[in-house]
Design a protein around this motif. Structure first.
Motif, PDB file in Angstrom:
ATOM      1  N   CYS A  19      40.993  10.958  32.826  1.00 35.51           N
ATOM      2  CA  CYS A  19      41.227  10.501  34.182  1.00 35.51           C
ATOM      3  C   CYS A  19      42.441   9.564  34.235  1.00 35.51           C
ATOM      4  N   LEU A  20      42.628   8.770  33.202  1.00 35.23           N
ATOM      5  CA  LEU A  20      43.756   7.846  33.185  1.00 35.23           C
ATOM      6  C   LEU A  20      45.085   8.589  33.140  1.00 35.23           C
ATOM      7  N   SER A  21      45.125   9.693  32.391  1.00 35.01           N
ATOM      8  CA  SER A  21      46.377  10.449  32.330  1.00 35.01           C
ATOM      9  C   SER A  21      46.713  11.059  33.680  1.00 35.01           C
ATOM     10  N   ARG A  22      45.720  11.445  34.430  1.00 33.78           N
ATOM     11  CA  ARG A  22      45.981  11.959  35.769  1.00 33.78           C
ATOM     12  C   ARG A  22      46.589  10.869  36.648  1.00 33.78           C
ATOM     13  N   TRP A  23      46.060   9.665  36.556  1.00 29.88           N
ATOM     14  CA  TRP A  23      46.562   8.564  37.366  1.00 29.88           C
ATOM     15  C   TRP A  23      48.014   8.267  37.017  1.00 29.88           C
ATOM     16  N   ASN A  24      48.344   8.242  35.724  1.00 29.20           N
ATOM     17  CA  ASN A  24      49.719   7.980  35.315  1.00 29.20           C
ATOM     18  C   ASN A  24      50.660   9.067  35.813  1.00 29.20           C
ATOM     19  N   ASN A  25      50.224  10.318  35.764  1.00 33.03           N
ATOM     20  CA  ASN A  25      51.057  11.401  36.268  1.00 33.03           C
ATOM     21  C   ASN A  25      51.255  11.278  37.772  1.00 33.03           C
ATOM     22  N   PHE A  26      50.209  10.894  38.488  1.00 32.19           N
ATOM     23  CA  PHE A  26      50.329  10.720  39.929  1.00 32.19           C
ATOM     24  C   PHE A  26      51.306   9.599  40.250  1.00 32.19           C
ATOM     25  N   ASP A  27      51.231   8.510  39.502  1.00 29.49           N
ATOM     26  CA  ASP A  27      52.122   7.380  39.727  1.00 29.49           C
ATOM     27  C   ASP A  27      53.573   7.792  39.483  1.00 29.49           C
ATOM     28  N   PHE A  28      53.807   8.563  38.439  1.00 30.37           N
ATOM     29  CA  PHE A  28      55.159   9.026  38.149  1.00 30.37           C
ATOM     30  C   PHE A  28      55.662   9.950  39.254  1.00 30.37           C
ATOM     31  N   SER A  29      54.832  10.860  39.697  1.00 25.01           N
ATOM     32  CA  SER A  29      55.279  11.808  40.718  1.00 25.01           C
ATOM     33  C   SER A  29      55.512  11.100  42.054  1.00 25.01           C
ATOM     34  N   ARG A  30      54.736  10.084  42.348  1.00 22.70           N
ATOM     35  CA  ARG A  30      54.928   9.335  43.588  1.00 22.70           C
ATOM     36  C   ARG A  30      56.274   8.611  43.553  1.00 22.70           C
ATOM     37  N   ASN A  31      56.608   8.004  42.428  1.00 16.70           N
ATOM     38  CA  ASN A  31      57.902   7.336  42.299  1.00 16.70           C
ATOM     39  C   ASN A  31      59.040   8.336  42.360  1.00 16.70           C
ATOM     40  N   GLU A  32      58.827   9.493  41.772  1.00 18.25           N
ATOM     41  CA  GLU A  32      59.856  10.529  41.787  1.00 18.25           C
ATOM     42  C   GLU A  32      60.110  11.012  43.213  1.00 18.25           C
ATOM     43  N   VAL A  33      59.056  11.198  43.993  1.00 11.61           N
ATOM     44  CA  VAL A  33      59.201  11.625  45.383  1.00 11.61           C
ATOM     45  C   VAL A  33      59.896  10.546  46.201  1.00 11.61           C
ATOM     46  N   PHE A  34      59.550   9.293  45.974  1.00 10.13           N
ATOM     47  CA  PHE A  34      60.186   8.180  46.686  1.00 10.13           C
ATOM     48  C   PHE A  34      61.679   8.148  46.392  1.00 10.13           C
ATOM     49  N   PHE A  35      62.047   8.265  45.114  1.00  3.39           N
ATOM     50  CA  PHE A  35      63.461   8.259  44.719  1.00  3.39           C
ATOM     51  C   PHE A  35      64.182   9.461  45.323  1.00  3.39           C
ATOM     52  N   PHE A  36      63.558  10.626  45.278  1.00  4.33           N
ATOM     53  CA  PHE A  36      64.171  11.837  45.832  1.00  4.33           C
ATOM     54  C   PHE A  36      64.400  11.687  47.329  1.00  4.33           C
ATOM     55  N   ASN A  37      63.444  11.105  48.039  1.00  5.75           N
ATOM     56  CA  ASN A  37      63.601  10.916  49.478  1.00  5.75           C
ATOM     57  C   ASN A  37      64.797  10.020  49.793  1.00  5.75           C
ATOM     58  N   ILE A  38      64.953   8.943  49.059  1.00  5.71           N
ATOM     59  CA  ILE A  38      66.081   8.049  49.302  1.00  5.71           C
ATOM     60  C   ILE A  38      67.394   8.763  49.034  1.00  5.71           C
ATOM     61  N   VAL A  39      67.490   9.411  47.873  1.00  3.57           N
ATOM     62  CA  VAL A  39      68.729  10.090  47.504  1.00  3.57           C
ATOM     63  C   VAL A  39      69.021  11.241  48.464  1.00  3.57           C
ATOM     64  N   PHE A  40      68.005  12.015  48.814  1.00  3.17           N
ATOM     65  CA  PHE A  40      68.199  13.170  49.696  1.00  3.17           C
ATOM     66  C   PHE A  40      68.617  12.734  51.100  1.00  3.17           C
ATOM     67  N   VAL A  41      67.910  11.762  51.656  1.00  2.00           N
ATOM     68  CA  VAL A  41      68.217  11.313  53.024  1.00  2.00           C
ATOM     69  C   VAL A  41      69.611  10.696  53.083  1.00  2.00           C
ATOM     70  N   LEU A  42      69.946   9.840  52.134  1.00  4.67           N
ATOM     71  CA  LEU A  42      71.286   9.249  52.132  1.00  4.67           C
ATOM     72  C   LEU A  42      72.364  10.299  51.883  1.00  4.67           C
ATOM     73  N   GLY A  43      72.087  11.259  51.020  1.00  5.97           N
ATOM     74  CA  GLY A  43      73.061  12.308  50.742  1.00  5.97           C
ATOM     75  C   GLY A  43      73.328  13.193  51.950  1.00  5.97           C
ATOM     76  N   VAL A  44      72.265  13.636  52.627  1.00  4.12           N
ATOM     77  CA  VAL A  44      72.437  14.488  53.809  1.00  4.12           C
ATOM     78  C   VAL A  44      73.104  13.710  54.936  1.00  4.12           C
ATOM     79  N   THR A  45      72.700  12.462  55.102  1.00  2.00           N
ATOM     80  CA  THR A  45      73.298  11.635  56.148  1.00  2.00           C
ATOM     81  C   THR A  45      74.793  11.443  55.900  1.00  2.00           C
ATOM     82  N   SER A  46      75.171  11.180  54.663  1.00  2.00           N
ATOM     83  CA  SER A  46      76.595  10.981  54.378  1.00  2.00           C
ATOM     84  C   SER A  46      77.392  12.274  54.470  1.00  2.00           C
ATOM     85  N   LEU A  47      76.743  13.423  54.296  1.00  2.00           N
ATOM     86  CA  LEU A  47      77.443  14.693  54.500  1.00  2.00           C
ATOM     87  C   LEU A  47      77.758  14.912  55.976  1.00  2.00           C
ATOM     88  N   ILE A  48      76.836  14.506  56.837  1.00  2.00           N
ATOM     89  CA  ILE A  48      77.023  14.687  58.272  1.00  2.00           C
ATOM     90  C   ILE A  48      78.023  13.669  58.819  1.00  2.00           C
TER      91      ILE A  48
END
Length: 85
Positions: A1-30
Motif C-alpha cells: 500500500c505504501l508503494s501505491r501512495w508514493n507512486n500517486f504522490d509522484f504522479s500528482r507532482n508530475e501532473v502539476f509540473f506538466f500543467n504549469i509548463v503546458f499552460v505557460l508554453g501554450v500561452t506564450s505561443l499565442i
C-alpha cells in the motif's frame, strides 16, 4: 500500500509540473509573456532554492536540522533583499 501512495504522490507532482509548463508554453505561443528584470531575479532565486533543497535532501532523502536552518536563513536573506530593493 505504501508503494501505491508514493507512486500517486509522484504522479500528482508530475501532473502539476506538466500543467504549469503546458499552460505557460501554450500561452506564450499565442501571445508573448512580458518578463521584467525583477521577475528574472525571482526566478533565479527560485532555481537556486530548489537546487539547494535537492543538494540538502538527496543524500538521506530527508532534511537535517542543519539543512532546515540553512534553508530558513536563505529565506530570511531573500525576504530582507526583497524589501530593501
Amino acid at each position: 500500500c505504501l508503494s501505491r501512495w508514493n507512486n500517486f504522490d509522484f504522479s500528482r507532482n508530475e501532473v502539476f509540473f506538466f500543467n504549469i509548463v503546458f499552460v505557460l508554453g501554450v500561452t506564450s505561443l499565442i501571445r508573448p509573456i512580458p518578463c521584467d528584470a525583477v521577475f528574472k531575479l525571482d526566478a533565479y532565486a527560485a532555481i537556486a532554492t530548489i537546487t539547494l533543497l535537492f543538494i540538502c535532501a538527496l543524500p538521506k532523502r530527508k532534511l537535517s536540522k542543519f539543512s532546515g536552518t540553512l534553508m530558513l536563513i536563505c529565506y530570511a536573506a531573500y525576504l530582507v533583499f526583497t524589501f530593501v530593493r
